[in-house]
Scaffold this motif. Structure first.
Motif, PDB file in Angstrom:
ATOM      1  N   VAL A  74       0.835  -1.204   0.000  1.00 27.35           N
ATOM      2  CA  VAL A  74       0.000   0.000   0.000  1.00 27.35           C
ATOM      3  C   VAL A  74       0.867   1.251   0.000  1.00 27.35           C
ATOM      4  O   VAL A  74       0.604   2.230  -0.711  1.00 27.35           O
ATOM      5  N   SER A  75       1.939   1.214   0.820  1.00 28.96           N
ATOM      6  CA  SER A  75       2.851   2.365   0.874  1.00 28.96           C
ATOM      7  C   SER A  75       3.522   2.602  -0.471  1.00 28.96           C
ATOM      8  O   SER A  75       3.679   3.747  -0.920  1.00 28.96           O
TER       9      SER A  75
ATOM     10  N   ALA B  57       0.978   4.131  -2.881  1.00 30.06           N
ATOM     11  CA  ALA B  57       0.744   5.543  -2.563  1.00 30.06           C
ATOM     12  C   ALA B  57       1.923   6.398  -3.002  1.00 30.06           C
ATOM     13  O   ALA B  57       1.758   7.483  -3.562  1.00 30.06           O
ATOM     14  N   SER B  58       3.142   5.891  -2.752  1.00 28.51           N
ATOM     15  CA  SER B  58       4.333   6.629  -3.168  1.00 28.51           C
ATOM     16  C   SER B  58       4.401   6.767  -4.681  1.00 28.51           C
ATOM     17  O   SER B  58       4.760   7.831  -5.210  1.00 28.51           O
TER      18      SER B  58
ATOM     19  N   VAL C  96       1.712   9.418  -5.777  1.00 27.66           N
ATOM     20  CA  VAL C  96       2.167  10.784  -5.489  1.00 27.66           C
ATOM     21  C   VAL C  96       3.316  11.169  -6.418  1.00 27.66           C
ATOM     22  O   VAL C  96       3.357  12.281  -6.956  1.00 27.66           O
TER      23      VAL C  96
END
Length: 419
Positions: free
Chosen positions: A5-6, A9-10, A13
């Motif tokens: 998930v991280s 998201a990274s 972005v």
């Protein structure tokens, strides 16, 4: 799962930021691409009309260079926390002369509007930052713009590959997705180093800014010294001086009454002694306001601890600084803490305060936090602004964080080579 998930998201972005960097850096090339397209469409054998698109492209490049650089500084400050000073020359005030003409620092004009317009044009043309911005607008597309274009190019390749019926094109689509996802978190990061390298002020610009800063600091110091001298004179005149004059008159009266009215003379002597004690207390308070003895004798840490004990707030002091600092630096930080504690008690309705004094490398860092109502800020002409200017004399800085409802945290940093 959390790592996945991280990473997603990274990547998301990073992809958005890469698109922003690509669009901003490609504005000037887009103008030239439009000029080339107009030239191809306009060309009819006569070379003179075909020159017009390129003239407009040059004008557009000059007009876009400064907005592009401002947008780049903005995103670098927001994304990386690195603040790049613009270094643009500031316009001097336009002054109306006795002849009725307006002087803008370069020429006389009939109206203030004409004077300001002429001043803006002259400043823009003579400012070295203008040509620095133009250079950056040319460099940005072939540096950070090309790198930032990798994730969008991967998405385009994926769309084309998966949208084509051929099986071989699907491989291109898969590679496009891999490139877009893998490069998205990193493609935008080139904007920071490139902007710092090419948008930072030149040595000449930095020197000019430093001269202006030192000139302003000298003026502030002169004004502060004059105000302090007036305060001392006023306190002496209204307090100790008046009491000493009254003491001299009382002693003269006692001298006349010693033979005729001893009881009255003794009463006057008692009043004179009380007046002398009061004058001594006022003089001690005045000296303590100029240079507290505990600060001179024992240093900043012990002086702040004594100040915390006398404060109306419940103040706690923590310090890991053991060395004595230069007296001017100790005095500036001491009175800074005193002013912050007074503001917290008077304006923020605080009940507790925490003071920390530490040395970080060659810097002295003093932080003052209170549990007050918050909402404090640096306002022109206010107490915090005056404190900031006093610290700037020593190349010090002041940062304040005071959201509505509190708490208020003020951080004072002053360089000191003696650490």
């Amino acid at each position: 799962m959390r790592q996945l998930v991280s990473w997603v998201a990274s990547a998301a972005v990073g992809f958005v930021r890469a698109c922003v960097v690509m669009v901003v850096s490609m504005l000037v090339p887009a103008v030239w691409a439009a000029a080339v397209g107009l030239w191809i469409w306009w060309w009819g054998g006569n070379p003179w009309p075909a020159i017009a698109p390129f003239i407009w492209a040059c004008i557009g490049t000059l007009a876009l260079s400064r907005p592009v650089c401002r947008m780049v500084r903005s995103v670098v400050a927001e994304w990386t926390g690195t603040v790049i000073p613009p270094g643009y020359r500031k316009a001097a005030p336009v002054v109306r002369m006795s002849t009725g003409y307006w002087w803008n620092g370069f020429s006389y004009e009939r109206t203030s509007r004409d004077a300001r317009r002429d001043q803006r044009m002259r400043l823009w043309w003579s400012d070295p930052a203008t040509w620095r911005d133009l250079r950056f607008a040319v460099i940005a597309p072939v540096t950070m713009g090309v790198i930032a274009a990798v994730p969008p190019a991967g998405v385009v390749a994926a769309v084309v590959g998966f949208g084509h019926p051929a099986a071989s094109m699907r491989l291109i689509g898969v590679l496009g997705v891999a490139v877009a996802i893998g490069a998205a978190p990193y493609a935008w990061r080139a904007v920071g180093p490139v902007a710092v390298r090419f948008l930072g002020p030149s040595p000449a610009m930095a020197l000019a800014d430093r001269v202006d800063e030192l000139t302003a600091q000298r003026a502030d110091t002169t004004v502060a010294q004059a105000a302090e001298i007036r305060r001392i004179e006023r306190d002496l005149h209204d307090g100790a001086q008046a009491r000493l004059v009254a003491l001299g008159m009382s002693l003269a009266t006692v001298e006349r009454l010693m033979q005729t009215d001893p009881d009255r003379a003794k009463a006057l002597l008692r009043e004179a002694r009380a007046g002398a004690a009061t004058s001594l207390t006022e003089l001690r308070d005045l000296v303590r306001g100029i240079s507290p003895p505990v600060l001179t004798e024992r240093g900043l840490v012990d002086a702040v601890r004594a100040l915390a004990l006398d404060s109306a707030l419940e103040a706690a002091v923590s310090a890991d600084l053991r060395l004595r600092l230069d007296p001017p630096i100790e005095s500036a930080l001491y009175f800074g803490v005193a002013e912050l504690l007074t503001n917290a008690a008077k304006h923020a309705r605080a009940t507790r305060a925490w003071i920390s004094i530490a040395g970080h490398g060659t810097d002295v860092v003093v932080e003052v936090e209170d549990d007050g109502e918050g909402g404090a800020g640096i306002r022109a002409g206010g107490g915090i602004d005056g404190l900031r200017r006093r610290l700037a004399v020593f190349d010090g800085t002041l940062e304040i964080t005071s959201p509505a409802g509190g708490p208020t945290r003020v951080r004072m940093v002053v360089p000191c080579e003696s650490l």
